[in-house]
Design a protein around this motif. Structure first.
Motif, mmCIF file in Angstrom:
data_model
loop_
_atom_site.group_PDB
_atom_site.id
_atom_site.type_symbol
_atom_site.label_atom_id
_atom_site.label_comp_id
_atom_site.label_asym_id
_atom_site.label_seq_id
_atom_site.Cartn_x
_atom_site.Cartn_y
_atom_site.Cartn_z
ATOM 1 N N PHE A 1 2.757 1.361 14.354
ATOM 2 C CA PHE A 1 1.531 1.798 13.680
ATOM 3 C C PHE A 1 1.795 3.112 12.964
ATOM 4 N N LYS A 2 1.499 3.136 11.659
ATOM 5 C CA LYS A 2 1.681 4.366 10.873
ATOM 6 C C LYS A 2 0.452 4.618 10.024
ATOM 7 N N LYS A 3 0.057 5.875 9.973
ATOM 8 C CA LYS A 3 -1.034 6.282 9.094
ATOM 9 C C LYS A 3 -0.449 6.682 7.747
ATOM 10 N N VAL A 4 -1.155 6.291 6.685
ATOM 11 C CA VAL A 4 -0.737 6.624 5.322
ATOM 12 C C VAL A 4 -1.916 7.281 4.623
ATOM 13 N N LYS A 5 -1.666 8.421 4.002
ATOM 14 C CA LYS A 5 -2.720 9.142 3.270
ATOM 15 C C LYS A 5 -3.215 8.257 2.124
ATOM 16 N N GLY A 6 -4.508 7.923 2.159
ATOM 17 C CA GLY A 6 -5.045 6.976 1.187
ATOM 18 C C GLY A 6 -6.083 7.544 0.248
ATOM 19 N N ASP A 7 -6.221 8.888 0.204
ATOM 20 C CA ASP A 7 -7.288 9.453 -0.630
ATOM 21 C C ASP A 7 -6.784 9.982 -1.967
ATOM 22 N N GLY A 8 -5.519 9.714 -2.282
ATOM 23 C CA GLY A 8 -5.002 10.116 -3.598
ATOM 24 C C GLY A 8 -5.300 9.035 -4.628
ATOM 25 N N SER A 9 -4.581 9.090 -5.730
ATOM 26 C CA SER A 9 -4.751 8.062 -6.758
ATOM 27 C C SER A 9 -4.175 6.740 -6.243
ATOM 28 N N VAL A 10 -4.512 5.647 -6.921
ATOM 29 C CA VAL A 10 -3.959 4.335 -6.565
ATOM 30 C C VAL A 10 -2.437 4.421 -6.569
ATOM 31 N N GLU A 11 -1.887 5.065 -7.596
ATOM 32 C CA GLU A 11 -0.429 5.158 -7.755
ATOM 33 C C GLU A 11 0.209 5.984 -6.637
ATOM 34 N N SER A 12 -0.379 7.136 -6.321
ATOM 35 C CA SER A 12 0.237 7.988 -5.296
ATOM 36 C C SER A 12 0.135 7.341 -3.916
ATOM 37 N N THR A 13 -0.964 6.638 -3.653
ATOM 38 C CA THR A 13 -1.105 5.933 -2.371
ATOM 39 C C THR A 13 -0.083 4.805 -2.283
ATOM 40 N N PHE A 14 0.103 4.080 -3.387
ATOM 41 C CA PHE A 14 1.082 2.988 -3.382
ATOM 42 C C PHE A 14 2.499 3.520 -3.193
ATOM 43 N N GLU A 15 2.759 4.696 -3.754
ATOM 44 C CA GLU A 15 4.070 5.326 -3.580
ATOM 45 C C GLU A 15 4.331 5.609 -2.092
ATOM 46 N N LEU A 16 3.318 6.112 -1.383
ATOM 47 C CA LEU A 16 3.451 6.389 0.057
ATOM 48 C C LEU A 16 3.653 5.091 0.847
ATOM 49 N N LEU A 17 2.894 4.059 0.497
ATOM 50 C CA LEU A 17 3.055 2.762 1.162
ATOM 51 C C LEU A 17 4.456 2.202 0.888
ATOM 52 N N SER A 18 4.920 2.355 -0.352
ATOM 53 C CA SER A 18 6.235 1.835 -0.735
ATOM 54 C C SER A 18 7.351 2.501 0.062
ATOM 55 N N LYS A 19 7.207 3.797 0.336
ATOM 56 C CA LYS A 19 8.229 4.489 1.139
ATOM 57 C C LYS A 19 8.365 3.821 2.508
ATOM 58 N N GLU A 20 7.226 3.522 3.118
ATOM 59 C CA GLU A 20 7.243 2.856 4.432
ATOM 60 C C GLU A 20 7.836 1.448 4.318
ATOM 61 N N LEU A 21 7.425 0.718 3.285
ATOM 62 C CA LEU A 21 7.887 -0.657 3.117
ATOM 63 C C LEU A 21 9.356 -0.720 2.704
ATOM 64 N N ASP A 22 9.794 0.228 1.891
ATOM 65 C CA ASP A 22 11.217 0.255 1.505
ATOM 66 C C ASP A 22 12.085 0.454 2.742
ATOM 67 N N ALA A 23 11.646 1.324 3.641
ATOM 68 C CA ALA A 23 12.389 1.551 4.887
ATOM 69 C C ALA A 23 12.418 0.265 5.718
ATOM 70 N N LEU A 24 11.296 -0.429 5.779
ATOM 71 C CA LEU A 24 11.233 -1.687 6.540
ATOM 72 C C LEU A 24 12.114 -2.762 5.929
ATOM 73 N N THR A 25 12.029 -2.915 4.611
ATOM 74 C CA THR A 25 12.779 -3.996 3.966
ATOM 75 C C THR A 25 14.279 -3.720 4.002
ATOM 76 N N SER A 26 14.685 -2.460 3.985
ATOM 77 C CA SER A 26 16.123 -2.158 4.065
ATOM 78 C C SER A 26 16.636 -2.456 5.476
ATOM 79 N N GLU A 27 15.769 -2.272 6.489
ATOM 80 C CA GLU A 27 16.159 -2.600 7.868
ATOM 81 C C GLU A 27 16.334 -4.097 8.042
ATOM 82 N N LYS A 28 15.542 -4.883 7.303
ATOM 83 C CA LYS A 28 15.505 -6.346 7.506
ATOM 84 C C LYS A 28 16.615 -7.054 6.733
ATOM 85 N N VAL A 29 17.321 -6.340 5.837
ATOM 86 C CA VAL A 29 18.337 -6.993 4.997
ATOM 87 C C VAL A 29 19.589 -7.267 5.801
#
Length: 195
Positions: free
Chosen positions: A167-195
């Motif tokens: 479970f991870k909290k992600v700051k979601g009160d920025g712009s759509v783009e900045s929030t997606f960037e934060l989510l992408s950091k978490e997902l990039d780490a996950l997807t690199s682990e799964k490769v």
């Protein structure tokens, strides 16, 4: 395989961010509401079972929803992963989902929770209410009640996955783009682990 649950109170941007995640990471969207409508429309055995409960004004039991999720997983054997929308909403549902995924030799990879201050959620929802025609977004009292309900219901589910370090909290009160960037950091780490 990456299996993601995206959490967030009403107005946190889950719908927008889910669409961005699906597009970038190629995950399959598992919306229990959409699945239920599809099963009902196709008059599948699960749809007919669900209809019995709906006709009585009852909630569709977790077992039926889990059955629908199982069918969707089986129908997409080559999926890169799934993003769960609207499920699980209770600890019992989370435990049932965990058991199902274990049978399918996979698991929830991460629960990402969009964190937005309540005053910003209220502002967003009231603005949406002005343009969307959604009556549940038109009244500040109703909006606040929905936010409280969300926190009461989902906090135990968050605790369930936090026990497993998922479970991870992600700051979601920025712009759509900045929030997606934060989510992408978490997902990039996950997807690199799964490769």
């Amino acid at each position: 395989m990456v299996n993601l649950i995206l959490f967030g109170p009403p107005g946190s941007g889950k719908g927008t961010q889910s669409a961005n995640i699906i597009e970038k990471y190629g995950l399959i969207h598992l919306s229990t509401g959409d699945m239920l409508r599809s099963e009902l429309g196709a008059k599948t055995p699960l749809g007919l079972e669900a209809q019995k409960f709906i006709d009585q004004g009852l909630l569709v039991p977790d077992e039926v929803v889990i059955g629908m999720i199982s069918s969707k997983l089986d129908a997409n054997p080559d999926a890169r992963g799934f993003i769960f929308d609207g499920f699980p909403r209770t600890t019992a549902q989370a435990e049932a989902l965990d058991k199902l995924l274990l049978l399918k030799k996979t698991s929830i990879s991460m629960v990402l929770s969009l964190e937005v201050p309540e005053d910003e959620l209220v502002r967003r929802l009231l603005n949406r209410g002005l343009t969307s025609g959604r009556t549940d977004d038109a009244s500040e009292d109703v909006v606040k009640a929905r936010i409280v309900e969300y926190h009461n219901k989902t906090a135990p589910v968050a605790d369930h996955y936090a026990k497993f370090g998922k479970f991870k909290k992600v700051k979601g009160d920025g712009s759509v783009e900045s929030t997606f960037e934060l989510l992408s950091k978490e997902l990039d780490a996950l997807t690199s682990e799964k490769v």
